[in-house]
Design a protein around this motif. Structure first.
Motif, short mmCIF file in Angstrom:
data_model
loop_
_atom_site.label_atom_id
_atom_site.label_comp_id
_atom_site.label_asym_id
_atom_site.label_seq_id
_atom_site.Cartn_x
_atom_site.Cartn_y
_atom_site.Cartn_z
N LYS A 1 1.14 -1.20 0.20
CA LYS A 1 0.12 0.14 0.01
C LYS A 1 0.95 1.23 -0.03
O LYS A 1 1.93 1.60 0.92
CB LYS A 1 -0.99 -0.01 1.12
N LEU A 2 0.67 2.14 -0.93
CA LEU A 2 1.17 3.63 -0.94
C LEU A 2 0.17 4.22 -0.71
O LEU A 2 -0.85 4.38 -1.32
CB LEU A 2 1.83 3.61 -2.20
N SER A 3 0.46 5.26 0.43
CA SER A 3 -0.62 6.10 0.60
C SER A 3 0.05 7.53 1.32
O SER A 3 1.18 7.60 1.53
CB SER A 3 -1.68 5.79 1.67
N GLY A 4 -0.96 8.60 1.72
CA GLY A 4 -0.28 9.70 2.31
C GLY A 4 -1.33 10.63 1.86
O GLY A 4 -2.52 10.52 1.78
N THR A 5 -0.93 12.10 2.00
CA THR A 5 -1.95 13.26 1.80
C THR A 5 -1.15 14.21 0.78
O THR A 5 -0.01 14.32 0.62
CB THR A 5 -2.10 13.83 3.13
N VAL A 6 -2.09 14.91 0.17
CA VAL A 6 -1.83 15.93 -0.62
C VAL A 6 -2.34 17.44 -0.09
O VAL A 6 -3.46 17.39 0.06
CB VAL A 6 -2.25 15.76 -2.18
N SER A 7 -1.49 18.22 0.24
CA SER A 7 -1.93 19.41 0.70
C SER A 7 -1.09 20.52 -0.07
O SER A 7 -0.36 20.53 -0.69
CB SER A 7 -1.71 19.56 2.10
N ASP A 8 -1.84 21.94 0.33
CA ASP A 8 -1.14 23.27 -0.08
C ASP A 8 0.03 23.68 0.81
O ASP A 8 0.66 22.99 2.04
CB ASP A 8 -1.98 24.22 -0.59
N ASP A 9 0.75 24.67 0.51
CA ASP A 9 1.76 25.25 1.48
C ASP A 9 1.39 25.89 2.51
O ASP A 9 2.16 26.21 3.54
CB ASP A 9 2.75 26.15 0.51
#
Length: 929
Positions: free
Chosen positions: A28-36
């Motif tokens: 499983k490859l997972s994580g989050t995407v956020s702005d600066d």
């Protein structure tokens, strides 16, 4: 036996799909995407470069993928942010956590799904030109419905609100690349959308065509729109000659949104200070379903629109001496309008029609949902319900029109109103997932549209003073059910091969519902059955009788049926169906890391006219990391609609300044046989396109040229007339008698009458960059298109001498030049701090008036229309915007000659650029919950 076996096979297929497979050696490859600013970015795209593996982030910015052991490059993108790529190693022993931070800046090369059955590609990497309109553009626009928004944002798209055109007043015909409304295919979430039940038969662009009602889809339900400007019949089937519009529904679960917009026309020609007031309320709310990424997103809208009128005065005859027998002892039909207006203390402005947008009230509910069953299988469903109640006006009946009026009921004449109840329903459901290395999608899509007509504030003149003033006219029904099976797999051959294949079954049903008898019948018709003892004729009332028994004071026969919109007669009523089956194969192969080739073949068989086989080939060559060339060639087709095959009716028609009754007759009718008009067959097209894409600095550029040849194009013919003159031919006499029985003076048909060629160029230049405290975006786009009728008219010996009626000048102009051949747009937006500013200038090129009067075939010059919008975010949850469409109150050139009629049309109704309602101002409140 076969049915039982089929059920077992289907059950086994679904069971295998739902069951899924074991995922040996996957991590499983997972994580989050956020702005600066550490804010989650829901809906960001996470793609494994060079594969079909990808996903989007959920409401919390979280993503999750399963990958085999190996090294990968992940590409992460989000609208308005710089794209980010990162190399990832999956060692096969443990799961991998990888977070991403994106920074605002250059324009994202948006990921699109239309045009390819392989993995999603960026807009600049696609094999065909694709426009992407995201939700942010909807929120900042000065338009409140989908047709008008696309008309101002996409130069190759044209649509305008029509006037005095019956049902078409409520369903705006739309086109792509200057072709007909029925030559563009509309998809929702990649599934075929049904068309409307209405066929356009009055004096508007798209005459004779059946389109898709885009305004039935609430803007609150839309996440983005992808417009593929290339022939795609081999990929998607009938109608995709000009291209494909794919509407992606909202899947948001992170927040609730409510928008409230109110405005009206603040124009030099408005009735009062403000007219045509509109109110639109939109709401969108999503919920998570379970913990595996399931969701349901709900959208609703309410629309309120008041009518407008741009006619200033009626210049024709309002009163004749027959109207005042006590003042004119021996009437002769003399026009006494000016004298009587002065005596009554009235003006010509008191006798106008309503020439402007129709009245509308309605609402819609839509949903989009997904429910994972296993790691690699999910159920999905979407659909909606739209109801609109419309009211449009017909041409006013003046007191001088004695045979169309009752002085007892309407001593001052009357304005007939055409009311519509328009109900649109749709539901799609399916299951998709992986079986081994195969991606499988099995779905069913149902759609239905019904329109019922009521004519009010009118009469049936043949009932004299006993006539009711409201009539149930009948209506239309159209149902479409489409079942699809789509299968895809990626093979590690060459630099990557994507193979797709599948099938489709489509069922269609079309109905015309007859109206009440008093809505269509002429009660003055009779037949002679003998003579009495005094030698007088014995007459019996008969709807098809050849003797007229009722005449007005001026000696004319009283008109039958509801004035302005006669009801559908029993002989018009039909209930017809057809089905089609299709199979396709679609492949995309990276022959080298720089050269991508794609091909598709589609076979389709229709139960009513036979089979067709179509193909497409496309290439894209990357010159380097920033520039690429692309080209495509394809054949296409459009199956004639059931509406075109089976529609028949008698309607009031405004032609070259005169109102007449015209009948539409089926191709299997006696009239069609008399004229040698054959059965309908499919249109065939040949599409060729070539262009390039590129990036330089902060700019993105696409340039694409195209050529489209359409053979056996279906037209709605001009008007054929008969004659009862002593020296008329037997053919003309029979035509006259048939028309007389139908209560019509002319006849029209649908026919494969012409070939056309369309040539054009589309250019899109975009710039997106963080400037100072905000994001600045500029979009410059333009479309140049020319459609020409080539070769002669596909006539028959029986049509000798009638070719100018078969394809009249008005029909030719509607096809070639009634919409702008040149159109351009420059949009500038800037969002510093809590503000956002939008300035858009749209250039609408010249158009021609569609008329048969050669002296009045005038050209209306090009105009530039400016939109301006200013918005301010008081808090994260509350935003206020104000703005204007057509800020400088620009109008088209004024019409002259027969295009004006008796003062009806100050501006042309046939050559349409951007409408003639003037400046629209509005305020909008946006709430985020």
């Amino acid at each position: 036996m076969k049915r039982t076996l089929g059920k077992k096979i289907a059950g086994l297929f679904i069971l295998l799909l739902v069951a899924g497979t074991a995922f040996a050696q996957q991590n499983k490859l997972s994580g989050t995407v956020s702005d600066d600013n550490d804010a989650a970015l829901p809906g960001a795209t996470v793609q494994v470069v060079g594969t079909s593996v990808g996903t989007i982030t959920d409401a919390d910015g979280h993503y999750s993928l399963r990958l085999n052991k190996g090294n990968y490059t992940l590409k992460v993108s989000y609208i308005g942010y710089k794209e980010l790529q990162k190399k990832i190693n999956v060692d096969g022993s443990s799961d991998v956590l990888q977070n991403f931070v994106l920074y605002a800046g250059e324009e994202l090369d948006e990921v699109v799904v239309v045009g390819s059955r392989a993995h999603p590609r960026s807009r600049l990497e696609s094999l065909a030109p694709i426009d992407v309109i995201d939700r942010k553009i909807f929120k900042e626009a000065a338009q409140v419905n989908l047709n008008q928004l696309l008309n101002y944002v996409v130069p190759s798209f044209n649509s305008n609100t029509q006037v005095i055109s019956d049902g078409t007043d409520h369903i705006d015909p739309a086109s792509l690349r200057g072709l007909g409304p029925d030559q563009v295919l509309v998809l929702i979430n990649g599934k075929r959308r049904h068309t409307t039940s209405l066929i356009n038969i009055n004096g508007t662009f798209g005459k004779g065509a059946v389109g898709t009602d885009l305004n039935a889809i609430p803007v609150a339900s839309i996440k983005r729109i992808e417009i593929m400007r290339d022939g795609a019949s081999a990929q998607y089937g009938s109608d995709a000659i000009a291209g494909v519009i794919n509407i992606i529904l909202e899947d948001n679960t992170a927040e609730g949104r409510v928008d409230f917009t109110s405005g009206g026309y603040l124009s030099k020609n408005s009735e009062g200070t403000l007219d045509g007031e509109t109110v639109q309320a939109n709401a969108n709310l999503g919920f998570k379903l379970g913990k595996q990424g399931g969701f349901i997103n709900l959208s609703g809208s309410y629309d309120f629109r008041d009518p407008t009128n741009r006619q200033k005065e009626f210049t024709g005859t309002i009163f004749k001496d027959y109207n005042f027998p006590d003042r004119y002892a021996n009437p002769t039909g003399a026009d006494v309008t000016d004298v009587e207006l002065a005596r009554l203390g009235k003006t010509r402005a008191d006798y106008v029609s309503r020439i402007g947008q129709s009245k509308n009230r309605g609402g819609a509910l839509f949903f989009n949902s997904s429910l994972p069953l296993t790691e690699h299988a999910e159920l999905y469903s979407f659909g909606g319900l739209n109801f609109r109640k419309g009211e449009s006006a017909a041409f006013r009946r003046q007191p001088a029109q004695l045979n169309q009026n009752s002085e007892y009921l309407y001593p001052d004449g009357f304005l007939p109103l055409i009311n519509t109840d328009n109900i649109d329903q749709s539901l799609s459901a399916g299951i998709r997932g992986k079986k081994g290395e195969w991606d499988i999608d099995f779905s069913n899509t149902y759609g239905r549209n019904s329109i019922d007509f009521v004519t009010s504030n009118t009469l049936n003149a043949s009932l004299l003073d006993a006539s009711p003033t409201r009539f149930e006219d009948g209506g239309y029904r159209f149902t479409q059910n489409t079942t699809n099976l789509d299968i895809h797999r990626r093979f590690d051959l060459l630099s990557g091969l994507d193979l797709s294949f599948g099938g489709e079954h489509r069922y269609e049903n079309y109905q015309i519902i007859a109206g009440d008898e008093n809505s269509y019948r002429d009660y003055g018709r009779a037949v002679k059955v003998g003579t009495d003892a005094n030698g007088d004729d014995i007459l019996v009332s008969d709807i098809n009788g050849d003797i007229q028994t009722l005449q007005s004071a001026d000696g004319k026969n009283y008109a039958g049926g509801a004035q302005a919109f006669p009801g559908f007669r029993p002989e018009n009523a039909i209930n017809v169906s057809r089905s089609s089956v299709a199979a396709y194969v679609d492949a995309e192969v990276n022959l080298t890391p720089k050269l991508l080739a794609a091909g598709a073949v589609r076979f389709e068989n229709y139960s009513d006219f036979g089979s067709t086989l179509n193909w497409k080939l496309a290439l894209r060559y990357k010159l380097n990391d920033k520039w690429a060339l692309r080209a495509a060639a394809s054949t296409g087709f459009r199956a004639p609609s059931l509406h075109q095959r089976y529609f028949s009716a008698t309607s009031s028609l405004f032609t070259d300044g005169v109102i007449i009754s015209s009948g539409t007759f089926r191709n299997d009718s006696r009239l069609a046989n008399l004229l040698g008009i054959p059965d309908l067959k499919e249109e065939k097209s040949y599409n060729y396109s070539a262009g390039f894409t590129g990036r330089f600095g902060d700019f993105n550029l696409t340039v694409d040229g195209y050529f489209i040849r359409i053979d056996n194009r279906v037209i709605y013919t001009g008007q054929f007339k008969g004659s009862n003159a002593a020296d008329a031919s037997d053919q003309d006499k029979e035509i006259y008698n048939i028309l007389n029985q139908a209560g019509a003076s002319t006849a029209r048909f649908f026919a494969n009458a012409i070939n056309t060629e369309t040539k054009g160029v589309d250019v899109v230049l975009s710039y997106n960059k963080k400037v100072g405290p905000g994001l600045f975006r500029a979009d410059l786009s333009g479309s140049l298109v020319k459609t020409s009728i080539v070769g002669g008219v596909h006539s028959s010996e029986l049509l000798a001498g009638k070719e100018s009626s078969y394809l009249d000048d008005a029909s030719r102009i509607y096809i070639e030049s009634a919409v702008p051949r040149v159109k351009g747009s420059l949009s500038l937006s800037y969002s510093p701090y809590k503000w956002n500013f939008l300035l858009r200038n749209v250039y609408f090129g010249e158009v021609d008036a569609a008329t048969n009067t050669v002296a009045d075939q005038e050209t209306y010059g090009a105009k530039v229309v400016t939109d301006a919008v200013v918005g301010y975010n008081f808090t994260r949850s509350f935003k206020l915007s104000v703005g204007a469409n057509n800020l400088f109150d620009i109008y088209p050139d004024k019409a002259t000659g027969s295009n004006v009629g008796a003062g009806y049309f100050v501006y042309s109704r046939t050559g349409q650029q951007f409408g003639f309602n003037g400046r629209y101002v509005f305020g909008r409140i946006s709430l985020t919950l």
